[in-house]
Enzyme design. Structure first.
Site, PDB file in Angstrom:
ATOM      1  N   TYR A   5      51.771  41.305  52.840  1.00 43.83           N
ATOM      2  CA  TYR A   5      51.666  39.913  53.252  1.00 43.83           C
ATOM      3  C   TYR A   5      52.377  39.011  52.256  1.00 43.83           C
ATOM      4  O   TYR A   5      52.610  39.392  51.105  1.00 43.83           O
ATOM      5  CB  TYR A   5      50.201  39.499  53.412  1.00 43.83           C
ATOM      6  CG  TYR A   5      49.342  39.642  52.177  1.00 43.83           C
ATOM      7  CD1 TYR A   5      49.320  38.650  51.196  1.00 43.83           C
ATOM      8  CD2 TYR A   5      48.529  40.772  51.989  1.00 43.83           C
ATOM      9  CE1 TYR A   5      48.522  38.770  50.066  1.00 43.83           C
ATOM     10  CE2 TYR A   5      47.738  40.903  50.865  1.00 43.83           C
ATOM     11  CZ  TYR A   5      47.731  39.896  49.908  1.00 43.83           C
ATOM     12  OH  TYR A   5      46.942  40.022  48.790  1.00 43.83           O
ATOM     13  N   ASP A  11      52.794  42.949  40.843  1.00 44.01           N
ATOM     14  CA  ASP A  11      52.206  44.087  40.137  1.00 44.01           C
ATOM     15  C   ASP A  11      51.528  45.058  41.108  1.00 44.01           C
ATOM     16  O   ASP A  11      51.601  46.278  40.922  1.00 44.01           O
ATOM     17  CB  ASP A  11      51.204  43.605  39.081  1.00 44.01           C
ATOM     18  CG  ASP A  11      50.127  42.695  39.653  1.00 44.01           C
ATOM     19  OD1 ASP A  11      50.342  42.121  40.752  1.00 44.01           O
ATOM     20  OD2 ASP A  11      49.077  42.528  39.008  1.00 44.01           O
ATOM     21  N   THR A  99      18.991  42.088  26.408  1.00 35.74           N
ATOM     22  CA  THR A  99      20.019  41.274  27.070  1.00 35.74           C
ATOM     23  C   THR A  99      21.341  42.013  27.214  1.00 35.74           C
ATOM     24  O   THR A  99      21.969  41.986  28.283  1.00 35.74           O
ATOM     25  CB  THR A  99      20.234  39.960  26.301  1.00 35.74           C
ATOM     26  OG1 THR A  99      19.000  39.227  26.273  1.00 35.74           O
ATOM     27  CG2 THR A  99      21.301  39.105  26.972  1.00 35.74           C
TER      28      THR A  99
END
Length: 448
Positions: A5, A11, A99
């Protein structure tokens, strides 16, 4: 590659072209870069389509910059978590207790489940293709050129800076990084029967030579000198520990290869322009050392062909420019006297090449956070629109662990490269992406 498209990234097309050349069709390429992309080809090599999502680093940075307290977890920390999980065969808990683990397991589960599902979908797609249009025995033979070969079983190619991480997450038991889920039929998300997953570092860089030669005139329409220049395009080179590809020949007014310049694009995205002497040296080093030892397929037939082509090119250049042979012999003697027979020792190479004075460049301050640093005055679009506007601009670039400064001194309308002179006198050429990156780096780290 046909059927893509408008606006699809160069790349991604380069990745597909290289995948065709090395592995055949159909193929699914997953590129773990700043943005994570997946792109597929049909059995005839045409563009099937694909998707784009934030890469691992982008996800981690977004959590850090968009919240008040979440830390930034860089690639080194992610690698450390992976290594610990693999060595202890103890995956991160889905319900983490701290965390850092919570952030890593959240990102990794999202990627693993998404890409695992994607691989299974592509496998179903290729199976349906071959059931409706079975390949001939010739299409499946190993001797068939890769770009004509049909892939059965399904072929998935991983590339990009985070390709290693994707490979681990798609591996058996997710390589013990995250907990594995079992489906109702007893299979798992890492059960990929009849699928070959290959890691190919810097896949897009290896497409340069293929694409260049695809667009050249037939060799029988060239002069002998042009044939030599044609054969140099796409060759692989080795400089120090870096590998790259010859992507352009800048023809001299003298119409002689001895006065030509050669543009090399390195796999890390940087580039330089060299004369035949340096090119011959880099080709010779590649012929001796081949690809980076971390390449899992560095001993395959295609890689060995690159080595043979580099050897032939050295012989051709030595015959065309006789003084090159003598200079290569001098270099080999110098290395032997230093106890270094190849480019594996960066310090020894630096001693052998006194013109490279990295240690003398003006060092910058320690790296600071890149948070909240918009660059409205720098972009690829602005650089391309008015390239000479940026003459005299300052740039900053990392060499190893240190940051060095330089100035943009000129722009070449023909090659479309800017010339940068570092503060110690060294010179380098930048393409538009180099300029974009290193001007922004200077704005992040201005001289104190």
């Amino acid at each position: 590659v046909t059927g893509q498209y408008d606006g699809v990234g160069v790349d991604r097309c380069a990745n597909l072209r290289a995948a065709q050349r090395y592995y055949g069709n159909p193929a699914l390429v997953i590129d773990g870069g700043t943005a994570m992309t997946w792109t597929g080809t049909n059995s005839d090599g045409s563009f099937r389509g694909g998707g784009i999502a934030p890469g691992i680093g982008m996800k981690m940075r977004a959590m850090n910059e968009s919240t008040g307290k979440l830390p930034y977890i860089d690639q080194d920390n992610v690698k450390a978590v992976f290594k610990k999980c693999f060595e202890e065969k103890k995956p991160l808990e889905t319900y983490a207790k701290n965390t850092q683990d919570a952030m890593v397991v959240g990102v990794c589960r999202e990627i693993a489940l998404n890409l695992g599902s994607l691989v299974k979908e592509f496998q179903r797609y290729t199976k349906e293709l071959f059931e409706s249009n079975p390949p001939s025995a010739r299409d499946l033979e190993d001797e068939t050129p890769h770009n004509l070969r049909k892939n059965k079983p399904t072929r998935v190619v991983l590339t990009g800076g985070d390709g290693w991480l994707i490979e681990e997450l798609l591996g058996e038991h997710h390589s013990y990084v995250i907990e594995e889920e079992q489906n109702s039929n007893g299979s798992t998300n890492t059960t990929h029967e009849d699928v070959i997953i290959s890691q190919h570092k810097n896949l897009a860089s290896h497409a340069i030579g293929i694409l260049l030669k695809d667009t050249q005139l037939p060799k029988n329409a060239m002069t002998p000198v042009e044939q030599i220049r044609h054969d140099l395009l796409g060759l692989r080179v080795c400089k120090d520990i870096r590998r790259g590809t010859v992507c352009e020949v800048k023809r001299s007014e003298a119409k002689s290869i001895a006065a030509d310049k050669f543009r090399i694009k390195y796999d890390d995205g940087l580039g330089e322009t060299v004369g035949p002497e340096d090119l011959c040296e880099y080709l010779s080093d590649f012929a001796k050392n081949g690809e980076d030892p971390s390449f899992p397929d560095r001993d395959c037939a295609e890689r060995k062909l690159h080595i043979e082509n580099a050897k032939k090119a050295v012989e051709t250049l030595e015959n065309k420019v006789p003084q090159l042979k003598e200079k290569l012999l001098e270099l080999q003697k110098k290395r032997a006297s230093q106890g270094n027979q190849g480019p594996s020792s960066k310090k020894a190479r630096a001693a052998a090449e006194p013109t490279v004075r990295r240690e003398k460049k003006k060092k910058g301050p320690p790296e600071k956070s890149k948070k909240n640093n918009p660059f409205p005055d720098v972009s690829v679009e602005l650089l391309e629109a008015n390239p000479k506007k940026f003459l005299s601009e300052r740039v900053a670039k990392h060499f190893d662990e240190d940051l060095y400064y330089g100035s943009v001194v000129s722009y070449d309308d023909n090659s479309k490269y800017w010339r940068v002179r570092y503060d110690d006198g060294d010179n380098e050429e930048y393409d538009v992406h180099d300029m974009d990156a290193y001007m922004k780096e200077y704005r992040l780290h201005p001289e104190s």
